[in-house]
Enzyme design. Sequence first.
Site, PDB file in Angstrom:
ATOM      1  CE1 TYR A   1      65.362   4.568  89.522  1.00  0.00           C
ATOM      2  CE2 TYR A   1      63.799   4.323  87.710  1.00  0.00           C
ATOM      3  CZ  TYR A   1      64.853   4.998  88.311  1.00  0.00           C
ATOM      4  OH  TYR A   1      65.399   6.089  87.702  1.00  0.00           O
TER       5      TYR A   1
ATOM      6  CE  LYS B   1      65.073   8.173  90.235  1.00  0.00           C
ATOM      7  NZ  LYS B   1      64.383   8.765  89.098  1.00  0.00           N
TER       8      LYS B   1
ATOM      9  CB  SER C   1      66.110   8.455  86.066  1.00  0.00           C
ATOM     10  OG  SER C   1      64.746   8.463  86.416  1.00  0.00           O
TER      11      SER C   1
END
Length: 384
Positions: free
Chosen positions: A168, A61, A58
Site C-alpha cells: 500500500y 482512492k 484514502s
Amino acid sequence: MAGRIAEILEQAVADGAVPNAVAIVGDRDGVRYEAAAGTLSPTDDGSVDGDTVYRIMSMTKIITTTAALQLVEQGHLDLDAPVETYLPEFADRKVLSGFDGDEPQYRDPASAATVRQLVTHTAGHGYMFFNEDIHRWEEVTGYPGILSGERRMLDAPLLFDPGERFEYGINTDVLGAVVAAVAGRPLDVLVTEGILDPLGMRDTTYRLTDAQRSRLTPVQVSTPDGWVDSGVEYAQDPELVPGGHGLYSTPRDYLRFERALLRGGELDGRRILQEATVRQMFSNQIGALDFPAEIRSADHAYTEDFLAGPGWKWGLGLLLNPQDLPGMRRAGSGSWAGLCNTHFWIDPQAGVVAGIYSQTLPFVSPGALQMYQAFEQAVYAEVS
C-alpha cells in the site's frame, strides 16, 4: 438495529475510544439506519450527524480509481500500458535498494510499472507509516510528505520491482496524475463532473465552502487531558490535486457513492460506470498475490499495526474478502478506509452498504477498531 448501533457509538465515546462517531447503513433503495454520538470538536459541543464533514483520506482512492475507469470505458486509458506512456517522467523511477550511511542507493526496476499496477498497489510504491525503508528515505532526503500538496511528492522511489507484491502506498496519487494527464484537465474537475455531480454528492469536495467548514470535525488525538485537535489538515490549494487522499465528505454523501457501486454503477438514473466495469472492481485483480495478512506500523503516531488475516485480495480499488466473515460481511464484499478512522464496505451479496466515521489518529487504534467491528456485527445481526 438502529438502537444497538447508537449504543455502540455512545459507549465508544463514553469509553474514550473516539471523540465522536457517525455510522450509516444503506441498500439499493436508500438509507436504512443512521446513528451518531459525540460532539463536533473540543471547542464546539454541537452534536455530529450524517451531515458532519470528515476528511476521508484514502476513501478518496476508490473515487480516483472510478475516474480512471471512466477513461478506460471511453477508450482513452489502457490499464495495461506502462505508466510512462502517460507520465513520461515515470520512466526515470528507480527502486530504492538500500543505504550507504544516509545516502540512498538505487537500481533500475526489472520491468516498467503499468497503470493497472498503480490501481492494485503492486507497482512498487509504499507509505512511510507502513514501511521503514521509505520512512528513512523521507527523513534523509527532505521529501515533502504526502500531505504537502507539492507535485514532487510523486517522486518517491519504488521499493520493489513492479508486480512482485502488494504494498500500500502512493500509487493512487500517481494514478490521479495519469488521469489528469490523459484527460488534459485537473483531477478535481474530472471527479466533480464525472462522479460527484451526477450522483448528487454536494458535500464531497477538495475545497470546502464556509458553510461546509462550519460542519467540519477536526482530526483529534488522545492525551491524558482528553481529546485535542491535532492540527492535521490537507494542503489547501495544492500544486498537485492528490488522487490518494484530499477529499472531504459526509456519511450521507459518501453513501450515495457506495450505493451507486452496489447498483452496478447507477444511482437515481445517472450512470457513472458500466455494470461489467463494476464487476471487475469486485473481482481479484492481483492473481496469486495476497493482500498482506499483517502490515506492521513504521510510525505509531499515524497508525497501529493493520492485521487483516490471510487470503484477502484486491480488486480495482477495493479490498476483497473471498470468504464470508462470520457474523459480518459476505464473501465478495469490497471495502477500504481512511487514515483518520473512516471506514466503508459494500456487500453485493447481502445488498448492504455501510460506513462508520470518526476523525482520529492513529489509524486502527484498538478502541476505534473495536467500535467498527461491533457496528458491523450489529448490522449483520439483522441482515437475512
